[in-house]
Design an enzyme around this catalytic site. Structure first.
Site, short mmCIF file in Angstrom:
data_model
loop_
_atom_site.label_atom_id
_atom_site.label_comp_id
_atom_site.label_asym_id
_atom_site.label_seq_id
_atom_site.Cartn_x
_atom_site.Cartn_y
_atom_site.Cartn_z
CB VAL A 1 -0.95 0.24 0.94
CG1 VAL A 1 -2.08 -1.40 1.17
CG2 VAL A 1 -0.40 0.05 2.47
CG ASN B 1 -7.55 -3.64 7.86
OD1 ASN B 1 -7.74 -3.24 9.19
ND2 ASN B 1 -6.85 -4.62 7.62
CB SER C 1 -5.24 3.33 16.65
OG SER C 1 -4.67 2.66 17.95
CE1 TYR D 1 -0.14 1.36 14.80
CE2 TYR D 1 -1.14 2.27 16.96
CZ TYR D 1 -1.56 1.46 16.08
OH TYR D 1 -2.10 0.87 15.55
CE LYS E 1 -2.99 3.08 12.79
NZ LYS E 1 -3.23 2.18 11.82
CB VAL F 1 -7.66 -6.15 18.34
CG1 VAL F 1 -7.96 -7.82 17.03
CG2 VAL F 1 -8.51 -4.83 17.98
CB THR G 1 -4.26 -8.81 15.14
OG1 THR G 1 -3.45 -7.94 15.67
CG2 THR G 1 -5.67 -8.59 14.87
#
Length: 233
Positions: free
Chosen positions: A19, A45, A99, A116, A120, A149, A151
């Protein structure tokens, strides 16, 4: 992921896509347009995180990678695919995965959230702007703002162009993710959020108190600054 969806009988077309590669993203949009495909839902996403070191120690390469995926990737998705939503005049929806870190910066020093969260926060701003831009076009826009989450996100460094590094893993962050919400529940929530045209889709209600506390600090800053102005007078 594509194999797990084929049981539905639907036409699943997996595409490997970086992306952060603007030409590749626009190339995919052009291919869809040539195929005559009608696009109705876009979910930006893809996201990566860097939580290994505090901001002033974060490598330049980590900055370029995180912002390349999290910020430029969302921008590329908007530029390439929103025109396809507008082409057919049948409406549609865009979801940008932000987020809770895009609404506040964790004060937990073990999280090393600066880099991060900065990326976001940019996603939050772009999403709010896009919702305004498309308000009269029949296109809904939502910001998905999850907390922890379950993942593989804590090892997103596996996709770094210069390869993963054992020193890039933050065990505390990884443990919080492993104990987090099931990703399938988040997916179901997103579907409901799209149907309800929610501007914000939150996964963790407890995050409200954290946002309220941040806003209280901001409002207090106005009052504090006003008092400084009076002193100068």
């Amino acid at each position: 992921a594509a194999e797990s969806l084929r049981f539905s009988g639907r036409d699943i077309r997996p595409v490997t896509l970086n992306v952060a590669d603007r030409a590749a993203v626009h190339g995919l949009a052009d291919a869809l347009r040539r195929d005559g495909a009608k696009l109705h839902v876009v979910v930006n996403n893809a996201g990566v995180g860097y939580h290994a070191r505090p901001l002033h120690q974060s490598p330049d390469e980590a900055f370029d990678w995180v912002f390349g995926v999290n910020v430029a990737g969302v921008f590329n998705g908007i530029k390439a695919f929103v025109p396809l939503l507008l082409d057919h005049d049948e409406g549609g929806h865009v979801v940008n995965t932000g987020s809770m870190g895009g609404l506040l910066v964790s004060d937990d020093s073990a999280m090393n959230a600066g880099l991060y969260s900065a990326s976001k926060f940019a996603v939050t701003a772009m999403t709010e702007a896009l919702r305004n831009d498309l308000a009269n076009k029949g296109i809904g826009v939502s910001l998905l703002a999850p907390a922890f989450v379950d993942t593989g996100f804590s090892r997103s460094d596996r996709n770094r162009p210069d390869g993963p590094s054992p020193t890039d893993f933050n065990p505390a962050f990884g443990a919080r993710l492993a104990a987090g919400m099931d990703a399938d529940l988040v997916g179901a929530l997103v579907v409901e959020g799209i149907r309800a045209d929610l501007p914000y889709i939150f996964t963790h209600p407890a995050g409200r108190a954290l946002v309220e506390a941040r806003h209280a600090r901001i409002l207090a800053g106005f009052e504090q600054s006003a008092r400084l102005g009076k002193i100068r007078l």
